[in-house]
Design an enzyme around this catalytic site. Structure first.
Site, PDB file in Angstrom:
ATOM      1  CE  LYS A  54      -3.935  -2.202   2.162  1.00  0.00           C
ATOM      2  NZ  LYS A  54      -4.524  -2.716   3.404  1.00  0.00           N
ATOM      3  CD  GLN A  98      -3.714  -4.333   6.713  1.00  0.00           C
ATOM      4  OE1 GLN A  98      -3.553  -3.405   5.956  1.00  0.00           O
ATOM      5  NE2 GLN A  98      -4.362  -5.429   6.351  1.00  0.00           N
ATOM      6  CG  ASP A 121     -10.173  -0.293   4.869  1.00  0.00           C
ATOM      7  OD1 ASP A 121      -9.981  -0.592   3.675  1.00  0.00           O
ATOM      8  OD2 ASP A 121      -9.440  -0.678   5.799  1.00  0.00           O
TER       9      ASP A 121
END
Ligand code: NAD
Length: 296
Positions: A54, A98, A121
């Site tokens: 990422k 994460q 997200d």
């Protein structure tokens, strides 16, 4: 029939290029650099790989990348304090924590502490509700990537029968919601679904997001159906291992009209959509028009 292979790697590259163009325009015309902050707690090896990838792609798109690596025993208070700081930081337009988090941390509490406008997200309860009621929201990256591939292949999805296999908050449920918003007739299947192959066989589009290696076989499919394989499963292969999806590619490719491979299908689209969401969040934060084709 041999299916068309939907090349997620190539499609993701076009999305990333579009994002990079949008970033360059924001910089040159408005002096704004979109920024993505990634918070990683602990040393889960798979998470480390994702975070590295990422960071690399964020930099390649011309965005600012902020990384917070925290010890596995970080307290909830300390993690929440970092999130509050990132919420208040005008250089940060997207925040990603994460998952999975270590067991002592409450994932729902942590995710819901993120400013919904920076929740790239799309897991914050407010974004889930907004997606469910058809309002502008941040959309989870993996289902957004699947939707983009489906629209690219089919054009309008209106009226199509879809079977989504899997009902997770991360993939299955938002996928079903997005397809419903596109006027599909959606059946959500799960571990308690009776006679799954019969349900799948009715579908024009099948999205498999289960986490069971090669579960969907060609004889489950309606001939010509489109199969989006979200699964990532590592299976033994001699003295090594290899990645396979939730579909048995060899039999499905003979029956489907179109199919995503694993690897090289949905996976690359997920990170591309994370970058797209960060750009979208930055444009919204600055009351600037959003680039076309990067949101549902
Ligand atoms: P999950 O474990 O949270 O959910 C799995 C779902 O599958 C559950 O809803 C369960 O009811 C259903 N299920 C389990 N066994 C079943 C069965 N026998 N028949 C029908 N349904 C069954 O998983 P997830 O987070 O949604 O991920 C699913 C898969 O997608 C995993 O392989 C994961 O690695 C992969 N994934 C890939 C990406 C990507 O970027 N490509 C992103 C997220 C997840």
């Amino acid at each position: 029939m041999t299916a068309t292979i939907l090349d997620g790697k190539a499609f993701a590259a076009t999305i990333r290029a579009k994002v990079a163009d949008g970033v360059a325009t924001l910089k040159s015309e408005h002096g704004i650099t979109p920024g993505l902050a990634v918070v990683l707690v602990g040393d889960d090896p798979a998470s480390q790989v994702y975070v590295r990838s990422k960071n690399k792609m964020t930099a390649e798109a011309g965005m600012a990348s902020f990384e917070h690596r925290l010890d596995a025993d970080t307290s909830e208070d300390a993690l929440l304090a970092i999130i509050r700081k990132l919420n208040d930081d005008p250089q940060v337009h997207g925040i990603l924590v994460q998952l999975p988090l270590p067991d002592h941390l409450d994932s729902d509490l942590v995710i819901n502490a993120i400013d919904p406008a920076k929740d790239v997200d799309g897991f914050h309860i407010s974004n889930v509700g907004r997606l469910g009621t058809g309002q502008k929201s941040m959309v989870p990256c993996t289902p957004l990537g699947c939707l983009m591939m489906l629209r690219d292949h089919h054009g309008s999805l209106s009226g199509m029968e879809v079977a989504v296999i899997g009902r997770s908050n991360i993939v299955g449920k938002p996928m079903a919601q997005l397809l419903l918003n596109d006027s599909c007739t959606v059946t959500i299947c799960h571990s308690k679904t009776r006679y799954l192959p019969g349900v799948v066989r009715r579908a024009d589009i099948v999205v498999a997001a289960v986490g069971r290696a090669e579960m969907v076989t060609g004889d489950w499919l309606k001939p010509g159906a489109t199969l989006i394989d979200v699964g990532i499963n590592r299976i033994p292969d001699g003295d090594k291992t290899r990645l396979v999806g939730d579909a048995d590619f060899a039999s499905c490719v003979e029956v489907a009209g179109a199919i995503t491979p694993v690897p090289g299908g949905v996976g690359p689209m997920t990170i591309a959509c994370l970058l797209a969401n960060t750009l979208t969040a930055c444009c919204r934060a600055n009351n600037l028009p959003e680039p076309e084709g990067l949101t549902p």
